[in-house]
Design a protein around this motif. Structure first.
Motif, mmCIF file in Angstrom:
data_model
loop_
_atom_site.group_PDB
_atom_site.id
_atom_site.type_symbol
_atom_site.label_atom_id
_atom_site.label_comp_id
_atom_site.label_asym_id
_atom_site.label_seq_id
_atom_site.Cartn_x
_atom_site.Cartn_y
_atom_site.Cartn_z
ATOM 1 N N UNK A 131 42.166 45.062 69.208
ATOM 2 C CA UNK A 131 42.900 44.117 70.049
ATOM 3 C C UNK A 131 42.239 43.957 71.412
ATOM 4 N N UNK A 132 42.483 42.812 72.044
ATOM 5 C CA UNK A 132 41.994 42.522 73.397
ATOM 6 C C UNK A 132 43.196 42.035 74.204
ATOM 7 N N UNK A 192 47.697 32.273 77.951
ATOM 8 C CA UNK A 192 46.647 31.285 78.220
ATOM 9 C C UNK A 192 45.284 31.953 78.415
ATOM 10 N N UNK A 193 45.271 33.161 78.989
ATOM 11 C CA UNK A 193 44.000 33.883 79.158
ATOM 12 C C UNK A 193 43.447 34.293 77.788
ATOM 13 N N UNK A 194 44.345 34.619 76.850
ATOM 14 C CA UNK A 194 43.898 34.943 75.485
ATOM 15 C C UNK A 194 43.248 33.699 74.874
ATOM 16 N N UNK A 223 43.044 34.289 58.171
ATOM 17 C CA UNK A 223 42.597 33.898 59.521
ATOM 18 C C UNK A 223 41.562 34.907 60.034
ATOM 19 N N UNK A 224 40.745 34.451 60.986
ATOM 20 C CA UNK A 224 39.733 35.327 61.583
ATOM 21 C C UNK A 224 40.205 35.929 62.897
ATOM 22 N N UNK A 225 41.028 35.159 63.629
ATOM 23 C CA UNK A 225 41.496 35.592 64.947
ATOM 24 C C UNK A 225 42.973 35.241 65.064
ATOM 25 N N UNK A 226 43.757 36.167 65.589
ATOM 26 C CA UNK A 226 45.165 35.878 65.847
ATOM 27 C C UNK A 226 45.438 36.158 67.324
ATOM 28 N N UNK A 227 46.316 35.354 67.916
ATOM 29 C CA UNK A 227 46.636 35.585 69.329
ATOM 30 C C UNK A 227 48.138 35.454 69.550
ATOM 31 N N UNK A 234 51.886 38.026 79.606
ATOM 32 C CA UNK A 234 50.724 38.724 79.041
ATOM 33 C C UNK A 234 50.251 38.064 77.772
ATOM 34 N N UNK A 235 49.074 38.469 77.311
ATOM 35 C CA UNK A 235 48.538 37.916 76.070
ATOM 36 C C UNK A 235 47.746 38.954 75.312
ATOM 37 N N UNK A 236 47.453 38.655 74.049
ATOM 38 C CA UNK A 236 46.617 39.563 73.261
ATOM 39 C C UNK A 236 45.916 38.784 72.158
ATOM 40 N N UNK A 237 44.707 39.242 71.842
ATOM 41 C CA UNK A 237 43.913 38.678 70.742
ATOM 42 C C UNK A 237 43.635 39.830 69.785
#
Ligand code: LCS
Length: 425
Positions: free
Chosen positions: A112-113, A119-121, A231-235, A250-253
């Motif tokens: 995770x990131x 929006x930053x994600x 899917x390859x990426x989830x946010x 907050x956000x997360x990828x």
């Protein structure tokens, strides 16, 4: 002289014990337990947690911008990647890592990131996957700024974007161009509630060699796991159900594979849109009760949807859990629950919808969603105000659309509130 927990330790062994203790408790980031094969609700509580020197039940806040190296070689090793020690909080931080590890497990992904906002994600993903001359195809009814930043800002750097109805697989195929790099899907979509078939989107992405990115904010990993569907990426906008208490942005990828993870993390770190340790602590706190909250949110939402559907003043309603919802079967296929977002139109159109919003007492007239409190808002003039009238029409964001995020209050109070406000609309 003794040293806890070795009361009769010979003097010459003290430095050795201190060194070993230091290595294990101060510099080693050790997960508290392996939750890989445990249930989702167990993962919510224990998955990212690690051992600290005091045996804290919760993940402590490491409110430190920087981390001391053991020696010059250790510092060099941290930078080269030979050591996984912490360096600087914009790059990584123990509290933030605990949240990232948890999200990777909950979404069945690689890593995770965490980011400063949803929006930053999104912008970290765009920055990593799009360059001059690249093209992206996205869901027309996405959160407004997620398309606005492409149309107004990334376009300045030569990125092209087309926002279409991604429920229509043939239309996706017809919109793909030789320079298309990314298929960006939000399902359920904000605010129309339209669903896109994730397995079918993943098949298109494979066929045309695109990266499939899914915004899973409305569903949460409790109700939908896009990476499992291809899917390859989830946010996520963590601001919503994951934190759940309307007190944090907050956000997360999470990515399926290492290669995309490395690219997106690089952009997050270089753009400097990292999460803050205190923010991560608050989110970890909220995350623990997500399953309980989402269950109650959606139980209430179903009752509210049934109430609205029968109400003479309601012109139309979209809730994936109603049999009248056009994609009810798809909702049952790719989600394990229907969530708690509802969109509807009041007979009498915009003015009646405004009257409803002005007369609720319990529901807050506010943007955002996915919290413990019921929220009501008007997307055409609020969350999606920056989308052009023409694009709003194409995306189905009509003037009469009212969006409701159903909270976990007493269901009778929520329905009574809406009933009395509808009387006045
Ligand atoms: N993705 C979705 C589906 C969203 O609904 C939002 C925000 C974002 C991403 C962006 O996340 P943020 O940066 O705000 O954490 N949605 C909002 C909404 O519907 N009302 O206010 C914010």
């Amino acid at each position: 002289m003794g040293i806890f927990p070795f009361p009769a330790l010979p003097r010459f062994l003290i430095p050795v014990v201190l060194m070993v203790r230091h290595r294990f408790f101060f510099t080693k980031y050790r997960k508290r337990m392996n939750t890989k094969n445990m249930g989702f609700d167990t993962k919510l509580i224990h998955s990212g947690a690690f051992e600290d020197q005091f045996g804290s039940a919760t993940v402590p806040i490491y409110q430190s911008s920087t981390f001391k190296f053991k020696d010059a070689q250790h510092g060099a090793d941290c930078f080269s990647g030979a050591s996984d020690g912490f360096i600087y909080t914009r790059i990584a931080n123990p509290t933030i890592k605990a949240f990232e590890d948890s999200m990777a497990e909950l979404e069945n992904g690689y890593k995770g990131i965490a980011t400063s906002s949803g929006m930053a994600a999104i912008t970290s993903i765009y920055m990593a996957l799009l360059g001059a001359g690249a093209h992206i195809v996205g869901t027309a009814s996405v959160y407004g700024p997620a398309r606005g930043v492409l149309e107004k800002d990334f376009s300045r750097f030569g990125v092209e974007a087309d926002f279409i109805n991604t429920a229509d697989i043939d239309l996706i195929k017809a919109t793909i161009k030789p320079n298309t790099k990314v298929l960006y899907v939000e399902t359920p979509a904000n605010p129309t509630m339209e669903l896109s078939d994730l397995a079918a989107c993943a098949a298109v992405a494979r066929e045309y060699n695109l990266v499939l990115v899914v915004d899973n904010t409305f569903a949460t990993p409790y109700l939908q796991n896009p990476l499992d569907l291809g899917a390859d990426v989830v946010l996520h906008s963590v601001t919503k159900y994951i934190n759940g208490h309307a007190d944090i942005v907050g956000g997360v990828v999470v990515t399926k594979e290492k290669e995309l993870y490395d690219k997106i993390r690089h952009c997050m770190v270089y753009m400097g849109c990292n999460m803050d340790p205190h923010q991560a602590y608050m989110i970890i706190r909220g995350l623990k009760t997500m399953a309980l909250r989402v269950e109650r949110n959606q139980e209430n939402a179903m009752k509210v949807a049934q109430f609205l559907e029968k109400h003479p003043k309601i012109a139309w309603i979209k809730y994936p859990g109603l049999e009248s919802f056009p994609q009810y079967e798809l909702a049952k296929k790719q989600m394990t629950g229907f969530g708690s977002m509802i969109s509807f139109g009041v007979a009498g159109g915009l003015e009646s919808g405004r009257a409803l919003m002005n007369n609720v007492h319990l529901a807050l007239l506010a943007v955002s969603l996915g919290g413990v409190e019921t929220l009501i808002q008007h997307p055409a003039s609020m969350t999606h105000a920056a989308v052009s009238r023409e694009d709003k029409e194409k995306a189905g964001i009509t003037d009469d659309l009212v969006r409701l995020s159903v909270g976990i209050e007493n269901i009778e109070d929520i329905i009574n509130d809406l009933a009395q406000a509808l009387e006045k609309s």
